[in-house]
Design an enzyme around this catalytic site. Structure first.
Site, PDB file in Angstrom:
ATOM      1  N   GLU A  51      19.775  -7.654 -10.344  1.00  0.00           N
ATOM      2  CA  GLU A  51      19.477  -8.477 -11.517  1.00  0.00           C
ATOM      3  C   GLU A  51      20.760  -9.194 -11.902  1.00  0.00           C
ATOM      4  OE1 GLU A  51      18.323  -5.816 -14.584  1.00  0.00           O
ATOM      5  OE2 GLU A  51      16.500  -5.197 -13.575  1.00  0.00           O
ATOM      6  N   HIS A  60      21.966  -4.210 -12.424  1.00  0.00           N
ATOM      7  CA  HIS A  60      22.241  -5.472 -13.130  1.00  0.00           C
ATOM      8  C   HIS A  60      23.753  -5.652 -13.196  1.00  0.00           C
ATOM      9  CE1 HIS A  60      21.394  -8.021 -17.024  1.00  0.00           C
ATOM     10  NE2 HIS A  60      22.130  -8.654 -16.143  1.00  0.00           N
ATOM     11  N   GLU A 109       8.744 -10.911 -12.675  1.00  0.00           N
ATOM     12  CA  GLU A 109       8.759  -9.619 -13.355  1.00  0.00           C
ATOM     13  C   GLU A 109       8.434  -9.883 -14.816  1.00  0.00           C
ATOM     14  OE1 GLU A 109      12.032  -6.954 -12.584  1.00  0.00           O
ATOM     15  OE2 GLU A 109      11.715  -5.901 -14.482  1.00  0.00           O
ATOM     16  N   THR A 159      18.760  -6.827 -22.079  1.00  0.00           N
ATOM     17  CA  THR A 159      18.160  -8.141 -21.866  1.00  0.00           C
ATOM     18  C   THR A 159      17.055  -8.372 -22.899  1.00  0.00           C
ATOM     19  OG1 THR A 159      18.570  -7.746 -19.545  1.00  0.00           O
ATOM     20  CG2 THR A 159      17.204  -9.629 -20.088  1.00  0.00           C
ATOM     21  N   HIS A 182      22.613   2.740 -16.147  1.00  0.00           N
ATOM     22  CA  HIS A 182      23.142   3.586 -17.213  1.00  0.00           C
ATOM     23  C   HIS A 182      23.864   4.826 -16.700  1.00  0.00           C
ATOM     24  CE1 HIS A 182      21.889   0.729 -20.017  1.00  0.00           C
ATOM     25  NE2 HIS A 182      20.608   0.830 -19.692  1.00  0.00           N
ATOM     26  N   HIS A 188      11.074  -3.198 -18.396  1.00  0.00           N
ATOM     27  CA  HIS A 188      11.876  -3.187 -19.619  1.00  0.00           C
ATOM     28  C   HIS A 188      11.234  -2.309 -20.685  1.00  0.00           C
ATOM     29  CE1 HIS A 188      14.752  -4.246 -22.688  1.00  0.00           C
ATOM     30  NE2 HIS A 188      15.476  -4.720 -21.710  1.00  0.00           N
ATOM     31  N   ARG A 217      29.820  -4.545 -17.964  1.00  0.00           N
ATOM     32  CA  ARG A 217      29.847  -3.422 -18.914  1.00  0.00           C
ATOM     33  C   ARG A 217      29.372  -2.118 -18.288  1.00  0.00           C
ATOM     34  NH1 ARG A 217      25.169  -5.197 -23.125  1.00  0.00           N
ATOM     35  NH2 ARG A 217      26.478  -7.031 -23.199  1.00  0.00           N
ATOM     36  N   ARG A 255      26.307  -7.461 -14.791  1.00  0.00           N
ATOM     37  CA  ARG A 255      26.438  -8.354 -15.945  1.00  0.00           C
ATOM     38  C   ARG A 255      27.757  -9.092 -15.885  1.00  0.00           C
ATOM     39  NH1 ARG A 255      22.590  -6.996 -20.266  1.00  0.00           N
ATOM     40  NH2 ARG A 255      23.712  -8.573 -21.444  1.00  0.00           N
ATOM     41  N   ASN A 290      16.366   1.733 -11.937  1.00  0.00           N
ATOM     42  CA  ASN A 290      17.569   1.026 -12.351  1.00  0.00           C
ATOM     43  C   ASN A 290      18.637   2.052 -12.736  1.00  0.00           C
ATOM     44  OD1 ASN A 290      19.475  -0.101 -14.221  1.00  0.00           O
ATOM     45  ND2 ASN A 290      18.200  -1.914 -14.393  1.00  0.00           N
TER      46      ASN A 290
END
Ligand code: PXP
Length: 246
Positions: free
Chosen positions: A75, A48, A156, A106, A15, A196, A54, A50, A12
């Site tokens: 996601e 993801h 998941e 999340t 970030h 996660h 963000r 969002r 992922n």
């Protein structure tokens, strides 16, 4: 002799985008991050998008759809806007996640059992477009059963509570829940993924759970990349997973 087990790693890259958005610059580019992760052995790229944009923005998804060569896993919240974006961009997989604007990340799985009717049309629209649908859920029998019932192909399992468990007994209890959830999902014909909060210390036990085929990991890999580089951070995680299931 049974063949060696292989657990896929979805990296992922959200970030990388968090760092970009912190200053409103054009760098670091998560598209570049995805390319490095892919060449370092990522089996999938996960992002993801969002509602508040963000970190990942629409442009990142559009460019990655054209450049990422391993499966792309999007996601997103189960909303009309996001389903429209998914249908326009055609990621290989969509993972439906719960989303609240004020949360840091999340928190908790999707309440599939409580929102069957609302989720069903979204799952169907995505499936009709040939997109694999995954649901991010807590390892709870009712949630697993509801996921199978509304036509998801993948669940998941949310590993956040396991990763954050403060004592060995709590940790063992959370791992047992994940174990039972993975078995229940497999028995209903679902592919089992997990994610996660996974890092180099806690990934092994989750990788070894029965039927787990894929792990989606972001924050710890990107955090490690700050010090050793993204290529090395992805390779290190790939090795940790491979050694755990050897
Ligand atoms: N899987 C899902 C469904 C997620 O929502 C997230 C966080 O975006 C992750 C995996 C990755 O979590 P982490 O960044 O803690 O590794």
């Amino acid at each position: 002799m049974s063949p060696p087990r292989y657990v896929r790693l979805g990296v992922n890259v959200d970030h990388v985008a968090t760092l970009r958005q912190a200053r409103g610059t054009r760098y670091p580019d998560p598209v570049h991050g995805a390319a490095i992760a892919e060449s370092a052995g990522a089996d999938q790229i996960t992002i993801h998008l969002r509602e508040d944009r963000r970190h990942i923005i629409d442009r990142d998804l559009e460019v990655m759809r054209r450049t990422v060569q391993v499966p792309l896993n999007l996601e997103m919240a189960a909303t009309d806007e996001m389903v429209r974006i998914a249908l326009a961009n055609r990621p290989d997989t969509v993972t439906l996640v719960p989303e609240r604007r004020e949360e840091r990340t999340t928190e908790g799985g999707l309440d599939v059992a409580g929102q069957r009717a609302a989720l069903l049309p979204h799952v169907q629209a995505l499936r009709d477009a040939g997109i694999v649908v995954s649901l991010f859920i807590d390892a709870d029998e009712a949630q697993v059963a509801a996921a199978a019932q509304i036509g998801a192909a993948v669940v998941e399992l949310h590993t956040g509570d396991y990763c954050e468990a403060g004592t060995p007994s709590l940790r063992a209890r959370e791992l047992q829940k994940l174990h039972d959830g993975a078995i229940a999902a497999h028995e209903l014909g679902l592919v089992v993924a997990a994610g996660h909060g996974l890092d180099l210390r806690n990934v092994g036990d989750v990788a070894r759970l029965p039927h787990v085929e894929e792990l989606n990991i972001g924050h710890s890999i990107i955090a490690r990349a700050v010090f050793i580089g993204l290529d090395a951070a992805v390779r290190e995680m790939r090795t940790a997973i491979a050694e755990a299931v050897r």
